[in-house]
Design a protein around this motif. Structure first.
Motif, PDB file in Angstrom:
ATOM      1  N   ARG A   1       5.653  25.087 -35.099  1.00  0.00           N
ATOM      2  CA  ARG A   1       4.461  24.440 -35.663  1.00  0.00           C
ATOM      3  C   ARG A   1       4.484  22.933 -35.421  1.00  0.00           C
ATOM      4  O   ARG A   1       3.482  22.330 -35.063  1.00  0.00           O
ATOM      5  CB  ARG A   1       4.367  24.714 -37.164  1.00  0.00           C
ATOM      6  CG  ARG A   1       4.091  26.156 -37.503  1.00  0.00           C
ATOM      7  CD  ARG A   1       4.033  26.294 -38.985  1.00  0.00           C
ATOM      8  NE  ARG A   1       3.941  27.678 -39.421  1.00  0.00           N
ATOM      9  CZ  ARG A   1       3.921  28.049 -40.684  1.00  0.00           C
ATOM     10  NH1 ARG A   1       3.980  27.136 -41.648  1.00  0.00           N
ATOM     11  NH2 ARG A   1       3.834  29.330 -40.988  1.00  0.00           N
ATOM     12  N   LYS A   2       5.670  22.330 -35.651  1.00  0.00           N
ATOM     13  CA  LYS A   2       5.783  20.876 -35.434  1.00  0.00           C
ATOM     14  C   LYS A   2       5.524  20.523 -33.979  1.00  0.00           C
ATOM     15  O   LYS A   2       4.873  19.524 -33.681  1.00  0.00           O
ATOM     16  CB  LYS A   2       7.161  20.389 -35.878  1.00  0.00           C
ATOM     17  CG  LYS A   2       7.329  20.387 -37.389  1.00  0.00           C
ATOM     18  CD  LYS A   2       8.706  19.936 -37.788  1.00  0.00           C
ATOM     19  CE  LYS A   2       8.873  19.970 -39.300  1.00  0.00           C
ATOM     20  NZ  LYS A   2      10.187  19.527 -39.733  1.00  0.00           N
TER      21      LYS A   2
ATOM     22  N   SER B   1      -5.210  23.402 -38.298  1.00  0.00           N
ATOM     23  CA  SER B   1      -4.177  24.426 -38.476  1.00  0.00           C
ATOM     24  C   SER B   1      -3.928  24.793 -39.932  1.00  0.00           C
ATOM     25  O   SER B   1      -3.460  25.891 -40.224  1.00  0.00           O
ATOM     26  CB  SER B   1      -2.861  23.950 -37.864  1.00  0.00           C
ATOM     27  OG  SER B   1      -2.369  22.836 -38.589  1.00  0.00           O
TER      28      SER B   1
ATOM     29  N   LEU C   1       8.796  26.611 -38.665  1.00  0.00           N
ATOM     30  CA  LEU C   1       8.433  25.195 -38.640  1.00  0.00           C
ATOM     31  C   LEU C   1       8.638  24.491 -37.302  1.00  0.00           C
ATOM     32  O   LEU C   1       7.774  23.702 -36.907  1.00  0.00           O
ATOM     33  CB  LEU C   1       9.149  24.444 -39.760  1.00  0.00           C
ATOM     34  CG  LEU C   1       8.832  24.930 -41.183  1.00  0.00           C
ATOM     35  CD1 LEU C   1       9.521  24.045 -42.207  1.00  0.00           C
ATOM     36  CD2 LEU C   1       7.342  25.008 -41.441  1.00  0.00           C
TER      37      LEU C   1
ATOM     38  N   ASP D   1      -3.365  19.056 -41.892  1.00  0.00           N
ATOM     39  CA  ASP D   1      -4.127  19.113 -40.642  1.00  0.00           C
ATOM     40  C   ASP D   1      -5.302  20.065 -40.868  1.00  0.00           C
ATOM     41  O   ASP D   1      -5.102  21.217 -41.259  1.00  0.00           O
ATOM     42  CB  ASP D   1      -3.228  19.627 -39.513  1.00  0.00           C
ATOM     43  CG  ASP D   1      -3.960  19.754 -38.209  1.00  0.00           C
ATOM     44  OD1 ASP D   1      -4.281  18.715 -37.609  1.00  0.00           O
ATOM     45  OD2 ASP D   1      -4.219  20.910 -37.788  1.00  0.00           O
TER      46      ASP D   1
ATOM     47  N   LEU E   1       1.789  20.718 -33.406  1.00  0.00           N
ATOM     48  CA  LEU E   1       1.123  19.554 -33.977  1.00  0.00           C
ATOM     49  C   LEU E   1       1.338  18.313 -33.099  1.00  0.00           C
ATOM     50  O   LEU E   1       0.416  17.552 -32.850  1.00  0.00           O
ATOM     51  CB  LEU E   1       1.627  19.290 -35.400  1.00  0.00           C
ATOM     52  CG  LEU E   1       1.154  20.251 -36.486  1.00  0.00           C
ATOM     53  CD1 LEU E   1       1.942  20.023 -37.773  1.00  0.00           C
ATOM     54  CD2 LEU E   1      -0.343  20.111 -36.730  1.00  0.00           C
TER      55      LEU E   1
ATOM     56  N   CYS F   1       5.677  18.321 -42.905  1.00  0.00           N
ATOM     57  CA  CYS F   1       6.662  19.421 -42.886  1.00  0.00           C
ATOM     58  C   CYS F   1       6.179  20.664 -42.156  1.00  0.00           C
ATOM     59  O   CYS F   1       6.962  21.590 -41.937  1.00  0.00           O
ATOM     60  CB  CYS F   1       7.072  19.785 -44.312  1.00  0.00           C
ATOM     61  SG  CYS F   1       5.748  20.545 -45.293  1.00  0.00           S
ATOM     62  N   ALA F   2       4.910  20.728 -41.803  1.00  0.00           N
ATOM     63  CA  ALA F   2       4.304  21.837 -41.052  1.00  0.00           C
ATOM     64  C   ALA F   2       4.158  23.121 -41.865  1.00  0.00           C
ATOM     65  O   ALA F   2       3.974  24.192 -41.301  1.00  0.00           O
ATOM     66  CB  ALA F   2       5.058  22.096 -39.754  1.00  0.00           C
ATOM     67  N   ARG F   3       4.204  23.005 -43.190  1.00  0.00           N
ATOM     68  CA  ARG F   3       3.966  24.184 -44.030  1.00  0.00           C
ATOM     69  C   ARG F   3       2.508  24.229 -44.470  1.00  0.00           C
ATOM     70  O   ARG F   3       1.830  23.209 -44.496  1.00  0.00           O
ATOM     71  CB  ARG F   3       4.858  24.157 -45.277  1.00  0.00           C
ATOM     72  CG  ARG F   3       6.325  24.300 -44.981  1.00  0.00           C
ATOM     73  CD  ARG F   3       7.154  24.245 -46.248  1.00  0.00           C
ATOM     74  NE  ARG F   3       7.063  22.919 -46.873  1.00  0.00           N
ATOM     75  CZ  ARG F   3       7.471  22.644 -48.101  1.00  0.00           C
ATOM     76  NH1 ARG F   3       7.993  23.582 -48.868  1.00  0.00           N
ATOM     77  NH2 ARG F   3       7.381  21.422 -48.583  1.00  0.00           N
TER      78      ARG F   3
ATOM     79  N   TRP G   1      -1.711  23.144 -41.606  1.00  0.00           N
ATOM     80  CA  TRP G   1      -0.301  22.787 -41.798  1.00  0.00           C
ATOM     81  C   TRP G   1      -0.198  21.333 -42.231  1.00  0.00           C
ATOM     82  O   TRP G   1      -0.963  20.478 -41.813  1.00  0.00           O
ATOM     83  CB  TRP G   1       0.490  22.948 -40.496  1.00  0.00           C
ATOM     84  CG  TRP G   1       0.489  24.318 -39.918  1.00  0.00           C
ATOM     85  CD1 TRP G   1       0.416  25.502 -40.591  1.00  0.00           C
ATOM     86  CD2 TRP G   1       0.577  24.657 -38.539  1.00  0.00           C
ATOM     87  NE1 TRP G   1       0.458  26.553 -39.709  1.00  0.00           N
ATOM     88  CE2 TRP G   1       0.564  26.060 -38.448  1.00  0.00           C
ATOM     89  CE3 TRP G   1       0.674  23.916 -37.376  1.00  0.00           C
ATOM     90  CZ2 TRP G   1       0.637  26.734 -37.231  1.00  0.00           C
ATOM     91  CZ3 TRP G   1       0.750  24.573 -36.166  1.00  0.00           C
ATOM     92  CH2 TRP G   1       0.738  25.970 -36.106  1.00  0.00           C
ATOM     93  N   CYS G   2       0.816  21.051 -43.032  1.00  0.00           N
ATOM     94  CA  CYS G   2       1.111  19.679 -43.428  1.00  0.00           C
ATOM     95  C   CYS G   2       1.609  18.915 -42.204  1.00  0.00           C
ATOM     96  O   CYS G   2       2.443  19.426 -41.450  1.00  0.00           O
ATOM     97  CB  CYS G   2       2.168  19.688 -44.529  1.00  0.00           C
ATOM     98  SG  CYS G   2       2.762  18.038 -44.968  1.00  0.00           S
ATOM     99  N   LEU G   3       1.121  17.710 -42.007  1.00  0.00           N
ATOM    100  CA  LEU G   3       1.557  16.908 -40.861  1.00  0.00           C
ATOM    101  C   LEU G   3       3.005  16.450 -40.996  1.00  0.00           C
ATOM    102  O   LEU G   3       3.639  16.098 -40.012  1.00  0.00           O
ATOM    103  CB  LEU G   3       0.640  15.697 -40.673  1.00  0.00           C
ATOM    104  CG  LEU G   3      -0.807  16.035 -40.297  1.00  0.00           C
ATOM    105  CD1 LEU G   3      -1.644  14.762 -40.256  1.00  0.00           C
ATOM    106  CD2 LEU G   3      -0.874  16.780 -38.974  1.00  0.00           C
TER     107      LEU G   3
END
Length: 73
Positions: free
Chosen positions: A64-65, A30, A61, A27, A68, A36-38, A32-34
């Protein structure tokens, strides 16, 4: 004559599995990975991170998820 030896970080115990879900898209807002949100930094060398660090990341996480999902929905 001395030889320089490259040291590698030893993998930590694998009792804390990676949260990767193979949706590796970052993303732009942010970072963050869409999937896993890391962050990239959190994703890199996951298996070498100490268990305490992996637990701290995993704890962050769900929020964050949710963030997102709220932005996408």
């Amino acid at each position: 004559m001395s030889l320089d030896i490259i040291s590698f970080v030893e993998p930590q115990p694998s009792d804390i599995a990676s949260p990767c879900v193979n949706v590796c898209t970052m993303d732009k807002t942010s970072g963050w990975c869409l999937g896993c949100a890391r962050t990239i930094r959190e994703i890199s060398n996951w298996s070498a991170k100490p268990p305490e660090e992996r637990r701290m990341i995993l704890t962050a996480l769900p929020a964050r998820k949710a963030a997102l999902a709220a932005r996408q929905g």
